[in-house]
Structure formats: C-alpha cells, structure tokens
Design a protein around this motif. Structure first.
Motif, short mmCIF file in Angstrom:
data_model
loop_
_atom_site.label_atom_id
_atom_site.label_comp_id
_atom_site.label_asym_id
_atom_site.label_seq_id
_atom_site.Cartn_x
_atom_site.Cartn_y
_atom_site.Cartn_z
N ASN A 160 0.83 -1.21 -0.04
CA ASN A 160 -0.06 0.10 -0.07
C ASN A 160 0.93 1.29 -0.04
O ASN A 160 0.37 2.46 -0.11
CB ASN A 160 -1.04 0.06 1.21
N GLY A 161 2.12 1.07 0.09
CA GLY A 161 2.87 2.35 -0.06
C GLY A 161 3.11 3.00 1.44
O GLY A 161 3.58 4.27 1.53
N ASN A 162 2.49 2.66 2.21
CA ASN A 162 2.48 3.18 3.55
C ASN A 162 3.91 3.06 4.31
O ASN A 162 4.49 2.34 3.98
CB ASN A 162 1.23 2.80 4.57
N ILE A 163 4.44 4.25 4.93
CA ILE A 163 5.39 4.47 5.72
C ILE A 163 5.07 4.44 7.11
O ILE A 163 4.47 5.29 7.64
CB ILE A 163 6.39 5.60 5.22
N ASP A 164 5.84 3.48 7.88
CA ASP A 164 5.49 3.38 9.33
C ASP A 164 6.81 3.39 10.12
O ASP A 164 8.01 3.19 9.65
CB ASP A 164 4.91 2.11 9.69
N THR A 165 6.70 4.06 11.57
CA THR A 165 7.99 3.84 12.32
C THR A 165 7.94 2.61 13.02
O THR A 165 6.79 2.14 13.78
CB THR A 165 8.03 5.31 13.35
N VAL A 166 8.81 1.82 12.60
CA VAL A 166 8.93 0.40 13.44
C VAL A 166 9.88 0.15 14.58
O VAL A 166 9.85 -0.74 15.45
CB VAL A 166 9.07 -0.61 12.54
N VAL A 167 10.86 1.15 14.68
CA VAL A 167 11.67 1.20 15.89
C VAL A 167 11.81 2.59 16.01
O VAL A 167 12.26 3.56 15.38
CB VAL A 167 13.02 0.73 15.47
N ASN A 168 11.72 2.75 17.48
CA ASN A 168 11.79 4.34 17.92
C ASN A 168 12.80 4.29 19.30
O ASN A 168 11.89 4.08 20.29
CB ASN A 168 10.49 4.81 17.82
N ALA A 169 13.99 4.05 19.21
CA ALA A 169 14.68 3.78 20.14
C ALA A 169 15.07 5.10 20.85
O ALA A 169 16.19 5.91 20.51
CB ALA A 169 15.92 2.89 19.98
N THR A 170 14.42 5.67 21.88
CA THR A 170 14.98 6.74 22.54
C THR A 170 15.72 6.74 23.71
O THR A 170 16.42 7.47 24.25
CB THR A 170 13.65 7.53 22.99
N GLY A 171 15.97 5.22 24.04
CA GLY A 171 16.65 5.15 25.45
C GLY A 171 18.18 4.81 25.24
O GLY A 171 18.81 4.96 24.20
N ASN A 172 18.47 3.51 25.74
CA ASN A 172 19.97 3.08 25.65
C ASN A 172 20.07 2.12 24.47
O ASN A 172 19.07 1.68 23.94
CB ASN A 172 20.20 2.00 26.99
N PRO A 173 21.28 1.78 24.02
CA PRO A 173 21.37 0.88 23.17
C PRO A 173 20.73 -0.54 23.20
O PRO A 173 20.58 -1.04 24.56
CB PRO A 173 22.83 0.73 22.96
N GLY A 174 20.56 -1.29 22.14
CA GLY A 174 19.84 -2.58 22.33
C GLY A 174 19.39 -3.13 21.14
O GLY A 174 20.01 -2.81 19.92
N TYR A 175 18.41 -3.87 21.02
CA TYR A 175 17.80 -4.40 19.80
C TYR A 175 16.26 -4.32 19.82
O TYR A 175 16.00 -4.38 21.02
CB TYR A 175 18.51 -5.86 19.33
N ASN A 176 15.73 -4.44 18.88
CA ASN A 176 14.35 -4.46 18.57
C ASN A 176 14.08 -5.36 17.18
O ASN A 176 14.86 -5.76 16.50
CB ASN A 176 13.80 -3.08 18.27
N THR A 177 12.53 -5.82 17.08
CA THR A 177 12.30 -6.70 16.07
C THR A 177 11.15 -6.15 15.32
O THR A 177 10.18 -5.26 16.01
CB THR A 177 11.97 -8.17 16.42
N PHE A 178 10.91 -6.38 14.29
CA PHE A 178 9.62 -5.93 13.49
C PHE A 178 9.34 -6.89 12.23
O PHE A 178 10.68 -7.37 11.83
CB PHE A 178 9.74 -4.50 12.83
N SER A 179 8.43 -6.68 11.76
CA SER A 179 7.99 -7.75 10.66
C SER A 179 8.17 -7.08 9.37
O SER A 179 7.78 -5.86 9.19
CB SER A 179 6.73 -8.40 10.94
N VAL A 180 8.46 -7.88 8.38
CA VAL A 180 8.34 -7.51 6.82
C VAL A 180 7.75 -8.40 6.08
O VAL A 180 7.77 -9.70 6.30
CB VAL A 180 9.71 -7.17 6.52
#
Length: 827
Positions: free
Chosen positions: A502-522
């Motif tokens: 659909n061409g939508n753009i989403d924010t899937v990671v918003n890391a405002t704190g300490n270093p680390g890791y996140n996951t998101f689906s594609v």
C-alpha cells in the motif's frame, strides 16, 4: 724643366678643320695642359689628348666632368641633376682627411638625409642614426661562463668593447635621453654576498630614465639572495631571478640582458634576456638590440629598445606586483602565484600553486567562484562529462588514461564528481570492454560516495531520502516475509518501513533510550531504512533481507547437487536479467533463461538445473539486488561480482586467535572460467581473491542445504564498524590492511564494555583471519548479554557471524564514518 719653360700659347685655329681653338698652359715641369673649345662649344681640359675636366654649355648630357689622366671620370654631373663621384674606381672622403680602412666612402661629420638613400654595398659608421627627433643605436651584448670561456662584450654601434672581464655580473647603465654611459660596475654575485646585495641596490636605484645592461663572466650563481631575486623580478628579469646552480644546472652559466629601470615599487617588467647552459659547448648568451631615444623632446623617459627574447614568466597587469603570476623555475617547474609574495621560491612539484587566495567564507567556494585555486569553465549541457584532470604513462598505452577526476552534469540540474583508475593498461578507466558501468567512483549531488562498478545508481535512487550508499542507514528490502532483528545504539534511532502493498510508511523502531535491539515484521518487497547506524539480520531464515547499496549488474552463485533451491531478485526500477549456466561465458555465450522484473517487484526464480554454476547479468533497466535459498530454506545474500573479493571463513575457533585456513570452494569469472585455483595465487591459506580483468564471484558451500552457505563480499564493501543485534556473537573476521586495531564492544545494560581488543596485520592480496567461537552451532563468546555489540576497526575489514540460531552468514558492511557522534567508545 726650368722657369723658362713657362708659357701660355693661344691658338685660334681659325679656318682649320677638326682642330678646335685652344690655349696651351705650360708650367715649370714642362707638362702642358690644353684648354680647348670643341665644335659643340664644350670646354675641355686635356693632357696629351686625355680629357681631365670638361664643362658643357648644352642642356642635355654631361655638363661637368673631371677624371684621371687617362680620361676616366672621378666626378661628373649631367643635365638631369645626376652627380657621379668615383663611379668607376677610387674612394671618397667627406669632412675628414682619413679614410676608414676597407671603406670606399668615409664621412667625418654628421650626415642629414632628407630624402631616400640607396646603398648597394655595406654602410659603416660609428655614430647613431637620427631621424627627426628619434636617435637609434645598435648594441651588441654578450655574456659568457668559464666552462666556455670568452670575453664578455658590450659594443654600442660597433665601437670598442666597454665591458671589462671580472667574475660575476657587470651592470652598465645608459641614459635614455642620449644613450650616454651613466655607470659601469662589476658585482661578484658568485663569491660575495655584499656584492650581490649591492647589485640589488643598484638595480632598485635605477629610475625610469635609464636603461640597464647585464652581462656574465666566469660564474654568477652561488651568491644570489632574496634581495637580488626580488629586484630582478621587479624589472622583468625573470630568468636571472630564477637562476640557480642546483637542479642539475651547475655553475658558470652564461647570461645577458637589456632592461628598463623603474622608479619606486612599480618597477618596469620590461626586459629582454638570454640564459644559456654551463657546458663547454653551450652557446654564449648574446643579444643584438636596437635602442632608441628622443633627445630633442627633452623627456628623460623617452627611450626604449627592440629585441627578441623568450621569457619564462607571465606578469600581472597590476603595476605593483612583486613577482610574476607564473614563472618557470630553474628546475623546469611551473610556479603560479598571486603576484604579491615578497620572497622567491622554487616549485615543489611540476605545477605549484603558491600563495593563492583564501577565504573565511565557505560560500566563496561552495556557492561562488571567488577564490578558487583552479577553475575549469565549460558550458553546461545535460548528461555530459566535463574536462578534468587525468594521468597517463608515456611507455605503456600512452593513449589510455590511467586515472582521472572529472564531472558529470545530469539532466536534473545536478552534478557528480567522478574518480577513475585503470584496471588494465589497455582498458583506460574501464573494468573491461564489456562493462557498462566503468571503473570509477563518484560523489553524488548529496555528497555520498558511490562506486558504480558495484553500487550503480539509477533514477530510482535519486530521491533525497534514498541517496544513501550505506547498508547501515540506507534502504534494505525484504525478499520474503519474516522477522527482522535490528541492533541500534539508542539516542533517538528510528527505523522506517515502507509497505509494498500500500506504500504506507511506518516507524517500526523508535529507540529513545539505551542501546539494544528491537524486532519488526516485513513482507516481500517491503523496504526499510534508519536515521542512524544500525545492524539487521532475520532470525532463523537467515539473510532474506538485502541492502539496496549492494545492487549491481553482474552476479554469480553455485548450487552443487542440491539444486532445487531458488534465487530472488529485486529491481527497484524495472530490469531484464539473463541467466548463464555452467561455464557459459556471460560475455559471449547464450543465456539459458531471461526474465523481466517490474519496478519494485521481487522475482522468485527456481533453480532448475544440476550444472551448479550460474551467473546473472542485468541486460536492461536498472541494477538489482539478489539472494539465494538452499533446500533447507536458509538464505544468503548474493553480492555483486567484483575483481577483488574477500571470503571471511575460517572454521571453528575455540579461543580468540588468528585463523590459519580459508575456504573458497567455487569461484567463477564473468568470462565463464571456474577454476578457483586461478584466483589463489600464493597458496590456499588466503582470504582475498582477485582477477586482473574480469569480475569474479566466490562461495563457500558444503551441500547447499543451508547452515554453512557463505558468499564473498566485494573488497570495496568492507566496513570499519558493524552493529550486531544480540551480540557479541561468534565470528570470523578478515583484515586486509596492516596494523588493524580490532575491538568488540557490547552494551552491558548500563555502559559500553570491551570484550576484545587486538591488533592484526592484514594484507589486501592475502588477508589475515581472526576468529572466536563455534561457526556451525551457536556458543556464547561473551558475557551472555542479549543487547547489542559493535565490532570495530581502525581500517575496513570483513566479518562473518553465527547468530543465536546457529545460522552463519557474511555480515553486511555499514560504511559508517566516525562513530563518536553516536556515543560509541573508541580506544
């Protein structure tokens, strides 16, 4: 003979035919002269029948004549006004009693010509030539050196030499108004610093009303100082100003010049000069110059000269310039200045820009051409290349450039700065004749560095948010749906996902704190990118995501016996691709398959043959990115082919140590050759492989079933920093530069901690491996944290990882610069 012989006898000869009236005059020596009146009424003085002198009353013919005893005339005049003097033989003296040796006519006084004069022979005189108010004189000047010894000379109008011999430079100063000698002094510029300074003072003291003559004798070079060079430049004596005994020129060079004086700081910069070598067969320095003045005008500055000379300097139109804006020094180097320097300097390179304009404003250079050192000006035309700076070699393919810097203007109003180097002498700045992309790196309009031999740009990549040549912050694409692990450094890191459906753009990671890791689906065809350096990998399915920075035109892979795998190809702008099987040349052979890929689509292609070797070429449209999947479902990124590749593989390493073996089971170049030994010059213990002309691909593959399937990485895609989710993880690293300082840092929950620090000596054409941990099944090598790690080095290196699902893969470089702004530790 006696006084009694004296007599005058008049004989009328009246009535006598053929005997004219005459008067016979006899003197003491009894040699009679007859004065006769001829029948034509001509008076004729004769001696024994020989005519000595005649006067004719007729209005035509000869009216006056005087000759020798034989009747040959010495002087005559005729009725047309013609006068002849010594027309047949003899010499003439006018206003002098002395005949110049070798001369037919000698004039002792001033001769004023108001009409035309034609000289059939040589014209010799000691004085000047005056025409109205103009006076001219010819000056012969000669300077010598001791290795071809001869007298120095200065002769005005061929007169006696007025330049006495003495070592150094002799300065003779003339008054412009009358060409009189004002001073005549010698300066030992070879052996006396005092004499050198005195000559500089004498030159600086010459007013515009004077002309100067300089001649060399013996040797002149070693005593030159800044004061003398400045004085010479000021007066236009650029050859003398740059003279040196160094640069192979030696001492005892010969020199001469004629120049104008100059008042104050303005100088004159009007000179003619000759400088010759110091060999025994080098010619002397000579000039023959015509000098003029206007002595009747009573103007002391009315004087000058004509002469031929070759200058080694270009002077500014600014009269108070202290140096030329360009000159050739004694070593044959071109020096370019702004003309305001107060000291002479020799060039440091073949072309030396010295004391150019500087500016405190970046806008002067970035937005204007105000103080540019070198400017190349052309008319702008879309999709054209401008002239630039290029290198070539005289003794090897001289018509082909070996390196260059130039600019390309696009049809979008942007410009690119291109850098190129030769991969093969006969190819110029191309990888080979087959390669559409050329062997060049360029800086795009946003300031990013691109290498189109591997990372080719098309119009699809020209949007501002997509112009990223980095797998750390640039766009990635998912070749199949799954979960992406993203290691980040915190501090406001964001990852954006663009959904293909659909061409939508989403924010899937918003890391405002300490270093680390996140996951998101594609999902298949989704793109994602970050605003700061990150690291990605998809757990379990391995590398089914790929950075768009790894796009290219040529790819290769191997399937071995498990051939029921698949390849996936993503084209951001639409492409046509061709598949070549086995050892078929992708340059000259026939493709086994072709496929068209639409813009933004992922081609899912089944591997349907058992030959094993495959190459894929983009034969139309834009570059692509590519992955491969084995029978187990594990994926591997297929990087573009390159002439220089790295294989970061070293087996199991129980403890951190330098590895001693590498694996490259298969390799193939674009022409179809598949013997990997051809790329292993130096033995099997290697991590880097190359081909001089064709791009190659390489792969370490046990059975194509996944789990141990590793591809090469192009040398140009190595990175200094890698952000690794859930690290530290087991790894093999390959170092390709000497004195590489390698470190692994991890986030312990509250601060960065150092896991490993070691210095490894690498080699671009061999590579040095270093590893830690089990490469086939996961084993913890660190403190057991599950956050994020940074693998870093002061120089680019390759990295192979083993994730927590025991899937090993070649980690993708990040092309990060200085990581300090992200808060990374650096030691």
């Amino acid at each position: 003979m006696a006084n009694t012989d004296k007599n005058i006898i008049i004989t009328p000869n009246r009535g006598v035919a053929n005997d004219p009236p005459k008067i016979t005059l006899t003197g003491f020596d009894n040699q009679a002269i007859d004065l006769k009146v001829t029948d034509s009424n001509k008076l004729s003085f004769e001696n024994s029948g020989n005519i000595l002198f005649t006067v004719d009353r007729n209005t035509t013919g000869t009216t006056f004549q005087a000759g020798d005893i034989s009747g040959v005339p010495h002087i005559y005049a005729n009725s047309t006004g013609e006068v002849g003097i010594a027309p047949f033989y003899g010499t003439v003296k006018i206003a002098t009693s002395t005949l110049t040796s070798g001369s037919d006519v000698t004039i002792g006084g001033v001769v004023d010509f108001t009409g035309s004069v034609d000289f059939g022979g040589d014209l010799s005189f000691d004085g000047n030539i005056v025409r109205g108010s103009l006076r001219t004189a010819d000056i012969f000047i000669r300077g010598t050196g001791l290795n071809n010894n001869a007298d120095r000379e200065v002769r005005i109008n061929g007169a006696a030499n007025i330049a006495a011999n003495a070592r150094g430079l002799r300065l003779i100063i003339l008054n412009k108004q009358n060409l009189a000698v004002v001073s005549n002094n010698n300066y030992d510029t070879y052996g006396s610093s005092t004499a050198t300074t005195n000559l500089a003072n004498a030159l600086n003291g010459m007013p515009q009303s004077q002309l100067g003559i300089l001649t060399s004798y013996d040797a002149i070079e070693d005593g030159f100082n800044t004061a003398l060079r400045q004085a010479c430049f000021r007066l236009g004596l650029s050859k003398l100003a740059t003279i040196t005994s160094g640069e192979g020129n030696g001492n005892r060079q010969s020199y001469c010049s004629l120049f104008h004086g100059g008042d104050g700081a303005d100088g004159s910069s009007q000179a003619v000069e000759v400088l010759q070598g110091n060999d025994s067969n080098s010619p002397h320095s000579t000039l023959l110059v015509r000098v003029w003045c206007r002595d009747a005008e009573n103007d002391s500055e009315d004087g000058g000269f004509d002469g031929n000379g070759i200058t080694n300097a270009l002077y500014s139109s600014r009269p108070n310039a202290t140096l030329p804006v360009a000159f050739a020094d004694g070593g044959g180097r071109l020096v370019v200045t702004d003309g305001t320097d107060t000291d002479y300097f020799a060039g440091a390179t073949n072309i030396d820009l010295r004391k150019t304009y500087t500016s405190t404003s970046a806008a002067d250079l970035r937005e204007n051409i105000v103080n540019a050192g070198i400017s190349i000006t052309v008319d702008r035309t879309d999709n054209t290349y401008t002239p630039g700076l290029f290198w070539r070699t005289n003794n090897d393919q001289s018509t082909k450039p070996k390196a260059g810097i130039w600019v390309r203007h696009s049809d979008r109003g942007t410009s690119e700065l291109h850098f190129g180097a030769s991969s093969l002498a006969s190819n110029g700045l191309r990888v080979a004749t087959y390669d559409e992309t050329n062997q060049e790196t360029f800086i795009n309009p946003l300031g990013n560095l691109n290498n189109p031999s591997y990372i080719v740009r098309s119009s699809h990549f020209e949007e501002p948010d997509e112009m990223q040549n980095s797998s750390a912050t640039g766009r990635w694409v998912a070749m199949e749906g799954g979960t992406v692990y993203c290691g980040h450094l915190g501090r406001g890191t964001k990852v954006y996902r663009k959904t293909r459906s659909n061409g939508n753009i989403d924010t899937v990671v918003n890391a405002t704190g300490n270093p680390g890791y996140n996951t998101f689906s594609v999902s298949t065809g989704d793109e994602f990118w970050a605003n700061a350096p990150v690291g990605y990998y998809p757990q379990a399915t391995q590398e089914d995501i790929v950075p768009l920075a790894y796009n290219g035109m040529n790819f290769g892979y191997w399937t071995q016996r498990y051939y029921t795998g698949r390849v996936k190809i993503y084209s951001p702008g639409g492409s046509t691709v061709s598949f070549y099987e086995n050892s078929t040349s992708a340059l000259t052979g026939s493709a086994a398959h072709t496929a068209n890929i639409g813009p933004g689509e992922v081609l899912d292609w089944a591997i349907d043959d058992t030959t094993g070797y495959h190459m894929v070429r983009v034969t139309g449209g834009c570059p692509v990115v590519m992955t491969k999947r084995g029978t187990s479902g594990d994926r591997s990124i297929i990087p573009p082919m390159s002439r220089h590749i790295v294989m970061p593989y070293g087996g199991n390493v129980a403890n951190a140590t330098t590895t001693t073996s590498s694996s490259l089971e298969r390799a193939q170049n674009l022409s179809g050759a598949t013997q990997s030994s051809a790329y292993r010059s130096g033995g099997t213990n290697r991590y880097t492989f190359w081909h001089e002309e064709y791009p190659i691909w390489g792969e370490q593959l046990a059975d194509a079933a996944g789990g141990d399937m590793d591809m090469h990485i192009p040398f140009c895609m190595l990175s200094n920093y890698y952000v690794v989710p859930r690290g530290p993880l087991p790894y093999n690293a390959v170092f390709v530069y000497p004195n590489s300082k390698f470190q692994i840092w991890y986030w312990n929950g509250s601060a960065w901690a150092l896991h490993r620090s070691v210095t490894v000596d690498g080699d671009p054409f061999a590579g040095t491996g270093y590893g830690e941990g089990n490469q086939y099944r996961y084993s913890n090598i660190g403190p057991g944290t599950d956050t994020v790690a940074v693998y870093s080095c002061n120089k680019p290196f390759a990295l192979r990882m083993n994730d927590r699902s025991a899937d090993e893969f070649v980690y993708q470089g990040h092309h990060m610069r200085n990581p300090m702004w992200m808060g990374l530790p650096v030691q």
